[in-house]
Design an enzyme around this catalytic site. Structure first.
Site, PDB file in Angstrom:
ATOM      1  N   SER A 120       5.744  12.713 -15.803  1.00  0.00           N
ATOM      2  CA  SER A 120       4.508  13.052 -16.516  1.00  0.00           C
ATOM      3  C   SER A 120       4.584  14.432 -17.156  1.00  0.00           C
ATOM      4  O   SER A 120       5.470  14.698 -17.958  1.00  0.00           O
ATOM      5  CB  SER A 120       3.315  12.930 -15.568  1.00  0.00           C
ATOM      6  OG  SER A 120       2.102  13.007 -16.279  1.00  0.00           O
ATOM      7  N   HIS A 121       3.674  15.329 -16.790  1.00  0.00           N
ATOM      8  CA  HIS A 121       3.607  16.641 -17.431  1.00  0.00           C
ATOM      9  C   HIS A 121       4.495  17.678 -16.746  1.00  0.00           C
ATOM     10  O   HIS A 121       4.385  18.867 -17.042  1.00  0.00           O
ATOM     11  CB  HIS A 121       2.156  17.133 -17.472  1.00  0.00           C
ATOM     12  CG  HIS A 121       1.471  17.097 -16.133  1.00  0.00           C
ATOM     13  ND1 HIS A 121       1.007  15.931 -15.583  1.00  0.00           N
ATOM     14  CD2 HIS A 121       1.195  18.076 -15.242  1.00  0.00           C
ATOM     15  CE1 HIS A 121       0.464  16.190 -14.416  1.00  0.00           C
ATOM     16  NE2 HIS A 121       0.564  17.493 -14.176  1.00  0.00           N
ATOM     17  N   ASP A 299       1.108  15.097 -23.752  1.00  0.00           N
ATOM     18  CA  ASP A 299       2.085  15.396 -22.711  1.00  0.00           C
ATOM     19  C   ASP A 299       3.331  14.526 -22.872  1.00  0.00           C
ATOM     20  O   ASP A 299       3.470  13.778 -23.843  1.00  0.00           O
ATOM     21  CB  ASP A 299       1.471  15.232 -21.319  1.00  0.00           C
ATOM     22  CG  ASP A 299       1.208  13.785 -20.946  1.00  0.00           C
ATOM     23  OD1 ASP A 299       1.179  12.921 -21.848  1.00  0.00           O
ATOM     24  OD2 ASP A 299       1.030  13.505 -19.745  1.00  0.00           O
ATOM     25  N   ASP A 301       4.665  11.829 -21.381  1.00  0.00           N
ATOM     26  CA  ASP A 301       4.666  10.363 -21.376  1.00  0.00           C
ATOM     27  C   ASP A 301       3.477   9.762 -22.098  1.00  0.00           C
ATOM     28  O   ASP A 301       3.290   8.543 -22.095  1.00  0.00           O
ATOM     29  CB  ASP A 301       4.755   9.827 -19.941  1.00  0.00           C
ATOM     30  CG  ASP A 301       3.515  10.134 -19.116  1.00  0.00           C
ATOM     31  OD1 ASP A 301       2.922  11.212 -19.306  1.00  0.00           O
ATOM     32  OD2 ASP A 301       3.140   9.309 -18.268  1.00  0.00           O
ATOM     33  N   ASP A 303       0.049  10.034 -21.760  1.00  0.00           N
ATOM     34  CA  ASP A 303      -1.246   9.623 -21.210  1.00  0.00           C
ATOM     35  C   ASP A 303      -2.269  10.756 -21.154  1.00  0.00           C
ATOM     36  O   ASP A 303      -3.417  10.530 -20.782  1.00  0.00           O
ATOM     37  CB  ASP A 303      -1.077   8.987 -19.823  1.00  0.00           C
ATOM     38  CG  ASP A 303      -0.481   9.928 -18.787  1.00  0.00           C
ATOM     39  OD1 ASP A 303      -0.126  11.063 -19.147  1.00  0.00           O
ATOM     40  OD2 ASP A 303      -0.360   9.501 -17.615  1.00  0.00           O
ATOM     41  N   ARG A 304      -1.852  11.976 -21.534  1.00  0.00           N
ATOM     42  CA  ARG A 304      -2.797  13.094 -21.567  1.00  0.00           C
ATOM     43  C   ARG A 304      -2.820  13.724 -22.950  1.00  0.00           C
ATOM     44  O   ARG A 304      -1.876  13.589 -23.719  1.00  0.00           O
ATOM     45  CB  ARG A 304      -2.425  14.146 -20.527  1.00  0.00           C
ATOM     46  CG  ARG A 304      -2.512  13.643 -19.096  1.00  0.00           C
ATOM     47  CD  ARG A 304      -2.407  14.773 -18.113  1.00  0.00           C
ATOM     48  NE  ARG A 304      -2.415  14.299 -16.747  1.00  0.00           N
ATOM     49  CZ  ARG A 304      -2.534  15.090 -15.678  1.00  0.00           C
ATOM     50  NH1 ARG A 304      -2.675  16.390 -15.841  1.00  0.00           N
ATOM     51  NH2 ARG A 304      -2.523  14.585 -14.470  1.00  0.00           N
ATOM     52  N   LYS A 379      -4.693   5.736 -18.754  1.00  0.00           N
ATOM     53  CA  LYS A 379      -5.067   6.841 -19.633  1.00  0.00           C
ATOM     54  C   LYS A 379      -4.224   6.755 -20.907  1.00  0.00           C
ATOM     55  O   LYS A 379      -3.112   6.249 -20.880  1.00  0.00           O
ATOM     56  CB  LYS A 379      -4.801   8.169 -18.932  1.00  0.00           C
ATOM     57  CG  LYS A 379      -5.529   8.328 -17.606  1.00  0.00           C
ATOM     58  CD  LYS A 379      -4.956   9.480 -16.803  1.00  0.00           C
ATOM     59  CE  LYS A 379      -3.539   9.182 -16.348  1.00  0.00           C
ATOM     60  NZ  LYS A 379      -2.971  10.246 -15.473  1.00  0.00           N
TER      61      LYS A 379
END
Length: 416
Positions: A120-121, A299, A301, A303-304, A379
């Site tokens: 992720s982030h 981010d 991947d 999703d943010r 998300k």
């Protein structure tokens, strides 16, 4: 078309490795841990075994954010899937798929689940982090499923693999295998549902683009941007470059020169893939110049996201969710389907609760932080950006004016 290759699955002895307990966001560890002997293999075998009776003949999607080790891991995972009797593995071209796209593909193709290679982030690279998460239905794995994975990691004695059941993921084409006498097809291109057993590499963006086209009015958004709205240098990380170029640049007309960091890099170019005021400082500074009306950051991947208005006006994630919730009539999808309710994570402010109360809808609490809707069970950062563009196109007002008008109507929430 390449000739069929005959392969045999085999069992490789292994033993439990401590610390492989995943949460709803998967298993995240230093890259050097994941690249150690049998670490990835153990976790993937434990994950597949958690599917139980639905494993043999299952259909999965596989992709990641392009961070270091993604390409190698994808090849190994395909071989483990082949060795475990998975019937089809849909793989993103070059092994790249955003987390929202994985959920999109699962729902569209009615797959058993998906494997996402991302931390992720968290930063990427050989000295940073790697991660794996499994989506059994398109959304985050429930605790009951991750508990099964963890139990399997503590008792594992072997993993199954069909060595050689992988292809060059950058090239379009079809390769046929037989694994233990059963057909296994590897295809880079559009899937063919007639194949009984197959590994299919799909366009990393196509399914997601089709879904977004059904949700938003792209013609109207393109006209809005062409009318003089200055969409800022979009700050991408990891997987998001191809999505921004296809949807924002090619479909909506944002100049490609304004899309920054659009080539997925194993270490994210040395940057931190978290879309906030600190790590997206380049975008913040560009917005403070006053030359752009909307700033977007994503981010690793996908999703943010982060939303900025002219002169660097920062929209908090809590306000972003609430503003979109109050203006969903600006999005064609919700005009057709209506809205069933809202949800927020525990640390999110109560701003969206006020909108829900005004509209007479329920507001639920979830575990994970981000903005999305029921178009997928996840998300979705780019969905949020397109939603904001839709609101701007409808209201013909600035980001700051829209947020301040929202505060005037619903009140403003603060953290204390």
């Amino acid at each position: 078309l390449q000739m069929a290759q005959s392969l045999k699955s085999e069992s490789i002895k292994t033993s439990p490795i401590d610390g492989q307990k995943a949460g709803t966001s998967g298993l995240r560890k230093p890259t050097k841990v994941f690249t150690s002997e049998n670490y990835l293999e153990n976790f993937i075998q434990a994950t597949l075994s958690a599917l139980g009776d639905s494993l043999v003949g299952s259909k999965l999607v596989l992709g990641g954010d392009g961070r270091y080790f993604c390409d190698v891991a994808a090849g190994r995972i395909v071989e483990i899937c082949a060795g475990n009797g998975v019937s089809e593995v849909f793989v993103g071209q070059n092994g790249i798929l955003s987390t929202p796209t994985v959920s999109c593909v699962i729902r569209k193709r009615q797959l058993t689940g998906g494997i996402v290679l991302t931390a992720s982030h968290n930063p990427g690279g050989p000295d940073n982090d790697f991660g794996v998460k499994f989506k059994p239905n398109g959304g985050p794995a429930p605790e009951s499923f991750t508990d099964k994975i963890y139990a399997n990691t503590r008792s594992i004695a072997e993993y199954r693999v069909a060595k050689g059941a992988s292809v060059d993921l950058s090239k379009l084409g079809r390769t046929e295998f037989t694994v233990d006498g059963k057909p296994f097809v590897v295809e880079v291109g559009k899937p063919r549902s007639a194949y009984v057993t197959s590994e299919i590499v799909i366009d990393s963006v196509a399914d997601y683009e089709e879904l977004m086209s059904s949700i938003f009015d792209f013609d109207r958004l393109r006209e809005f941007i062409a009318g003089g709205t200055g969409c800022s240098p979009t700050h991408c990380m990891g997987v998001m470059g191809p999505y921004v170029k296809r949807l924002l640049c090619q479909r909506l007309g944002v100049p490609e020169s304004q899309a920054v960091n659009c080539v997925p890099l194993p270490d994210f170019g040395g940057g931190h893939p978290d879309p906030n005021l600190t790590y997206a400082a380049e975008l913040v500074n560009a917005m403070r110049s006053g030359s752009y009306d909307l700033g977007l950051a994503f981010d690793g991947d996908g999703d943010r996201n982060m939303i900025l208005g002219k002169s660097g006006f920062f929209v908090t994630p809590c306000d972003s969710l609430a503003v979109l919730a109050a203006n969903l009539e600006c999005i064609p999808y919700f005009k057709r389907t209506g809205v069933n309710g809202f949800a927020r994570s525990m640390p999110t402010s109560g701003a969206v609760d006020l909108v829900a109360k005004r509209l007479g809808l329920k507001c639920y609490e979830t575990e994970s932080f981000g903005t999305g809707s029921d178009h997928i069970r996840e998300k979705d950062g780019l969905w949020a950006a397109l939603a904001w563009l839709s609101v701007l196109a409808d209201k013909r007002a600035s980001v700051e004016d829209i947020v301040k008008a929202h505060w005037a109507e619903f009140g403003r929430n603060f953290y204390t």
